[in-house]
Design a protein around this motif. Structure first.
Motif, short mmCIF file in Angstrom:
data_model
loop_
_atom_site.label_atom_id
_atom_site.label_comp_id
_atom_site.label_asym_id
_atom_site.label_seq_id
_atom_site.Cartn_x
_atom_site.Cartn_y
_atom_site.Cartn_z
N UNK A 209 -1.54 -0.77 4.33
CA UNK A 209 -1.49 -0.76 2.66
C UNK A 209 -0.79 0.45 2.38
N UNK A 210 0.59 0.26 2.13
CA UNK A 210 1.32 1.43 2.07
C UNK A 210 1.11 2.07 0.71
N UNK A 211 0.73 1.36 -0.20
CA UNK A 211 0.16 1.69 -1.57
C UNK A 211 -0.92 2.66 -1.41
N UNK A 212 -1.82 2.42 -0.68
CA UNK A 212 -3.23 3.12 -0.44
C UNK A 212 -3.01 4.33 0.34
N UNK A 213 -1.92 3.97 1.25
CA UNK A 213 -1.60 5.26 2.05
C UNK A 213 -0.71 6.50 1.41
N UNK A 214 0.05 5.94 0.77
CA UNK A 214 0.93 6.82 -0.22
C UNK A 214 0.24 7.31 -1.43
N UNK A 215 -1.13 6.68 -1.70
CA UNK A 215 -1.77 6.90 -3.05
C UNK A 215 -0.95 6.79 -4.33
N UNK A 216 -0.39 5.55 -4.26
CA UNK A 216 0.37 4.90 -5.33
C UNK A 216 -0.48 4.02 -6.24
N UNK A 217 -0.67 4.25 -7.51
CA UNK A 217 -1.59 3.58 -8.35
C UNK A 217 -0.94 2.65 -9.41
N UNK A 218 0.43 2.34 -8.98
CA UNK A 218 1.17 1.36 -9.84
C UNK A 218 1.56 0.11 -8.93
N UNK A 219 2.20 -0.82 -9.63
CA UNK A 219 2.70 -1.88 -9.05
C UNK A 219 4.27 -1.94 -9.06
#
Length: 339
Positions: free
Chosen positions: A107-117
């Motif tokens: 999950x690249x969003x979780x890995x990069x700590x991205x909280x948007x879509x």
């Protein structure tokens, strides 16, 4: 030898009374040429589906960048190369932000700590692909429609004058067309783009330099066909001017052919613009069109296929829808296609 003759009743010889007001009554309503064409288009499922697709894409080209929570030009390097993620669909295992990293799905969003879509993901500079795809579609449609209108105006005027006046005027004008037609279009376009500053204006001018030739030849053929018809000769005999004959008699009869040819010109212009942008002769960064987005995406097709996928889908839908609609209009305007 006697014959048994049956008597015919006298009632069979009574005169039938017909209401004269109903004798010549037309059972079906009278339809104009455009109403009849619309009825035939409605029976063409492909043309109707194409209309809905085109309306949806055109609306999204203008509304899409406004409904997106991200700007098309804002660069966020920490959000670079993110896969698509859509709120609500992530629980279904699709558009969940999972990508491949070092051969593993994470999950690249979780890995990069991205909280948007990012609905269509991001590109290599962290720009929102959803906004960039629809803004690119907007630019491509603008170029295609403007180029098609210019081609139509120049082609109809040139072909109409050549065909209507004929003689030496037609010979001279057609020799010019043959010279331009003999030069490869791509060579002319590349030379023009090298001389002019790259941009939307340069692409429109480059496309319209020779794009009107096909329209002019079709219009010339139609004018040659109709200018010697009986209704035109009758109008000329009654003293009608050339302008009135062209505007009232010839132009309405060839309007269907003009519309059909214009509908096929638009996807050609869209594809040509995408081709020029793909080979680097079109729009320059940071401007975006479908061609530039596809050019950016094919370089990363193995690792970030979403960058190529969405502009390619939009481009394919535009090409297919315009061609299907053009086929439907051709069948609807053809007087031989009567039910």
């Amino acid at each position: 030898m006697s014959l048994d003759i049956k008597k015919i009743p006298a009632e069979s010889f009574e005169r039938v009374h017909i209401d004269s007001s109903q004798a010549e009554r037309i059972t079906k309503p009278s339809l104009s040429f455009w109403q009849d064409a619309w009825l035939r288009i409605r029976k063409n499922k492909g043309a109707i589906a194409s209309i809905f697709i085109l309306v949806f894409i055109i609306i999204m080209a203008f509304v899409g960048p406004m409904v997106s929570p991200h700007d098309a030009e804002t660069q966020t390097i920490t959000h670079a190369n993110l896969p698509p993620k859509v709120q609500g669909l992530e629980k279904l295992g699709i558009f969940d932000g999972v990508g491949t990293l070092a051969g593993k799905e994470v999950d690249l969003y979780e890995m990069k700590k991205v909280d948007t879509y990012y609905w269509f993901g991001t590109d290599g500079l962290g720009r929102d692909m959803f906004s960039r795809v629809w803004e690119g579609t907007q630019i491509s449609l603008l170029i295609a429609f403007v180029a098609a209108i210019i081609d139509m105006v120049i082609g109809v005027a040139y072909g109409g004058i050549s065909g209507y006046y004929g003689g030496r005027v037609d010979d001279i004008m057609q020799r010019v067309v043959e010279i331009l037609y003999g030069i490869p279009t791509l060579v002319i376009v590349i030379l023009m783009l090298l001389v002019m500053e790259p941009g939307v204006t340069a692409i429109i001018i480059a496309i319209t330099l020779t794009g009107w030739i096909g329209m002019s030849r079709i219009v010339r053929g139609q004018v040659l066909k109709f200018k010697n018809q009986e209704f035109v000769l009758a109008s000329r005999t009654l003293g009608a001017s050339n302008g009135r004959i062209i505007s009232k008699h010839i132009l309405p009869n060839i309007l269907g052919v003009i519309i059909i040819n214009t509908m096929f010109t638009i996807p050609t212009a869209i594809f040509f613009e995408a081709f020029l942008s793909f080979i680097g002769l079109g729009l320059q960064a940071p401007d975006a069109s479908l061609g530039t987005l596809i050019n950016d995406g094919y370089k990363l097709i193995r690792f970030q296929p979403h960058i190529l996928l969405y502009p390619s889908i939009v481009l394919s839908l535009l090409m297919i829808a315009f061609n299907l609609l053009g086929d439907g209009l051709r069948d609807a305007f053809d007087p031989k296609m009567k039910d």
